[in-house]
Design a protein around this motif. Structure first.
Motif, PDB file in Angstrom:
ATOM      1  N   SER A 180       0.837  -1.204   0.000  1.00 15.56           N
ATOM      2  CA  SER A 180       0.000   0.000   0.000  1.00 15.56           C
ATOM      3  C   SER A 180       0.874   1.257   0.000  1.00 15.56           C
ATOM      4  CB  SER A 180      -0.900   0.016   1.233  1.00 15.56           C
ATOM      5  OG  SER A 180      -0.124   0.075   2.417  1.00 15.56           O
ATOM      6  N   GLY A 181       0.237   2.394  -0.246  1.00 15.16           N
ATOM      7  CA  GLY A 181       0.967   3.660  -0.211  1.00 15.16           C
ATOM      8  C   GLY A 181       1.680   3.893   1.106  1.00 15.16           C
ATOM      9  N   PRO A 182       0.998   3.717   2.263  1.00 16.51           N
ATOM     10  CA  PRO A 182       1.683   3.876   3.546  1.00 16.51           C
ATOM     11  C   PRO A 182       2.835   2.892   3.739  1.00 16.51           C
ATOM     12  CG  PRO A 182      -0.685   4.014   3.850  1.00 16.51           C
ATOM     13  CD  PRO A 182      -0.468   3.597   2.427  1.00 16.51           C
ATOM     14  N   ALA A 183       2.700   1.677   3.220  1.00 14.36           N
ATOM     15  CA  ALA A 183       3.792   0.701   3.315  1.00 14.36           C
ATOM     16  C   ALA A 183       4.992   1.168   2.509  1.00 14.36           C
ATOM     17  CB  ALA A 183       3.323  -0.665   2.816  1.00 14.36           C
ATOM     18  N   LEU A 184       4.730   1.651   1.310  1.00 16.56           N
ATOM     19  CA  LEU A 184       5.809   2.139   0.452  1.00 16.56           C
ATOM     20  C   LEU A 184       6.528   3.312   1.104  1.00 16.56           C
ATOM     21  CD1 LEU A 184       7.148   1.878  -2.361  1.00 16.56           C
ATOM     22  CD2 LEU A 184       5.380   3.414  -3.241  1.00 16.56           C
ATOM     23  N   GLU A 185       5.758   4.209   1.725  1.00 17.80           N
ATOM     24  CA  GLU A 185       6.353   5.373   2.368  1.00 17.80           C
ATOM     25  C   GLU A 185       7.156   4.973   3.614  1.00 17.80           C
ATOM     26  OE1 GLU A 185       5.026   9.816   3.985  1.00 17.80           O
ATOM     27  OE2 GLU A 185       3.564   8.511   2.980  1.00 17.80           O
ATOM     28  N   THR A 188      10.470   3.230   2.494  1.00 16.70           N
ATOM     29  CA  THR A 188      11.481   4.043   1.812  1.00 16.70           C
ATOM     30  C   THR A 188      11.713   5.416   2.435  1.00 16.70           C
ATOM     31  OG1 THR A 188       9.865   5.040   0.302  1.00 16.70           O
ATOM     32  CG2 THR A 188      10.880   2.950  -0.375  1.00 16.70           C
ATOM     33  N   GLY A 189      10.747   5.876   3.254  1.00 20.70           N
ATOM     34  CA  GLY A 189      10.845   7.237   3.782  1.00 20.70           C
ATOM     35  C   GLY A 189      10.409   8.285   2.782  1.00 20.70           C
ATOM     36  N   GLN A 190       9.851   7.846   1.644  1.00 18.69           N
ATOM     37  CA  GLN A 190       9.396   8.769   0.608  1.00 18.69           C
ATOM     38  C   GLN A 190       8.037   8.326   0.077  1.00 18.69           C
ATOM     39  OE1 GLN A 190      13.618   8.509  -1.584  1.00 18.69           O
ATOM     40  NE2 GLN A 190      12.250   9.983  -2.568  1.00 18.69           N
ATOM     41  N   LYS A 191       7.319   9.288  -0.490  1.00 13.72           N
ATOM     42  CA  LYS A 191       6.086   8.949  -1.190  1.00 13.72           C
ATOM     43  C   LYS A 191       6.449   8.378  -2.557  1.00 13.72           C
ATOM     44  CE  LYS A 191       3.012  12.230   1.109  1.00 13.72           C
ATOM     45  NZ  LYS A 191       2.260  11.164   1.798  1.00 13.72           N
ATOM     46  N   GLY A 192       5.573   7.509  -3.061  1.00 16.45           N
ATOM     47  CA  GLY A 192       5.866   6.817  -4.309  1.00 16.45           C
ATOM     48  C   GLY A 192       6.190   7.727  -5.465  1.00 16.45           C
ATOM     49  N   GLN A 193       5.477   8.858  -5.562  1.00 18.60           N
ATOM     50  CA  GLN A 193       5.681   9.737  -6.717  1.00 18.60           C
ATOM     51  C   GLN A 193       7.035  10.430  -6.711  1.00 18.60           C
ATOM     52  OE1 GLN A 193       3.211   9.989  -4.447  1.00 18.60           O
ATOM     53  NE2 GLN A 193       2.600  12.113  -4.041  1.00 18.60           N
ATOM     54  N   THR A 194       7.739  10.385  -5.571  1.00 20.19           N
ATOM     55  CA  THR A 194       9.061  11.025  -5.507  1.00 20.19           C
ATOM     56  C   THR A 194      10.194  10.025  -5.751  1.00 20.19           C
ATOM     57  OG1 THR A 194       9.353  10.671  -3.125  1.00 20.19           O
ATOM     58  CG2 THR A 194       8.155  12.652  -3.811  1.00 20.19           C
TER      59      THR A 194
END
Length: 289
Positions: A180-185, A188-194
């Motif tokens: 999920s988006g929160p898992a990805l963030e 990695t410490g970043q939002k997916g689009q970055t």
């Protein structure tokens, strides 16, 4: 005139359409407490004379018509909405026929009827964003029985060396907990689009998503799997998922060409609301026959 509500954990999208499902007006209402949000929902629909409604709600919800809590939002993490009689509130206010399902089932139905699944009899719609949710249509019918699908909470095999604990409060490292988006963030410490397209994390994401899609394929054998949600706005992720899917399924079963089998939405962000409007139309027609 038909009414539709795509009720999400962040916002409620409400719309009304004419008989041809041409949208006359659509609004977005923040998901706050039931009292606050539903007051705004009623304020919108009270302007119109509705013939029927279609509702796709965040869940879990009760879709079993034999249940005493049919039409309720049940064990949602959104505490204020737990055990809320959503369908009952709408029926009391409007007294019209109402189709009731999950937001992702509604999106799957919209895609099958007018979007990327048009012309088919079955599809799965999976949204990968704040959470991971999946809906399905099999033989033209919504996939639900005693309950409804919770496709985001299946388990997948961990990649060697992946020690990320996951973010799902119920299961930790289920699909939602891992991709999920929160898992990805959190990973990695970043939002997916970055993140750069060549960041190694995308391969991890693609593998776990592909494993999930393999499981859905083996159980339901849909004609198409349609992927939406914020994480899937990264268009390069589709080719990675195709590659990983071929690896994990390892030639065991046949499936359509991958670019026609695992593909993006045809309706964009309107999948759910279009699906709800179509369900509202069909609900009214079923009572007229």
């Amino acid at each position: 005139m038909f009414g539709a509500i795509e009720a999400g954990g962040t916002k409620f999208v409400c719309a009304v359409s004419d008989e041809k499902l041409e949208i006359i007006e659509k609004v977005s209402i923040p998901t706050e407490t039931p009292d606050v949000t539903m007051a705004a929902v009623f304020g919108f629909f009270d302007q119109y004379e509705l013939k029927s409604m279609g509702v796709g709600s965040f869940g879990p919800i009760d879709v079993n018509e034999k249940s005493d809590t049919y039409g309720y939002i049940t064990s949602t993490p959104k505490i204020k909405w737990q055990n809320y009689n959503f369908l009952g509130a709408l029926k009391t206010r409007y007294g019209v026929p109402i189709a009731w399902t999950t937001d992702v089932n509604a999106a799957a139905y919209g895609e099958l009827t007018y979007g990327a699944g048009k012309g088919k009899q079955s599809c799965i719609y999976l949204t990968i964003g704040t959470g991971v949710g999946g809906g399905g249509v099999v033989n033209g019918q919504l996939l639900q029985g005693f309950g409804h699908p919770e496709m985001g909470h299946i388990r997948v095999t961990r990649l060697e060396g992946d020690t990320f604990s996951g973010v799902c409060p119920y299961h930790g490292d289920c699909v939602e907990g891992l991709v999920s988006g929160p898992a990805l963030e959190k990973r990695t410490g970043q939002k997916g689009q970055t993140l750069a397209e060549d960041d190694p994390v995308w391969k991890i994401q693609a593998n776990y998503i592909a494993q999930a899609l393999m499981n859905y394929t083996l159980v339901l054998s849909p004609e198409a799997i349609i992927l939406g949600g914020g994480v899937m706005q990264q268009a390069h992720l589709f080719s990675l998922i195709h590659e990983e899917f071929e690896k994990v399924i390892n030639g065991y079963v046949s499936y359509p060409e991958l670019d026609k089998y695992i593909l993006p939405t045809g309706l964009g962000s309107n999948s759910g609301i279009i699906g709800c409007l179509q369900l509202a139309k069909e609900k009214l027609e079923s009572l007229s026959n």
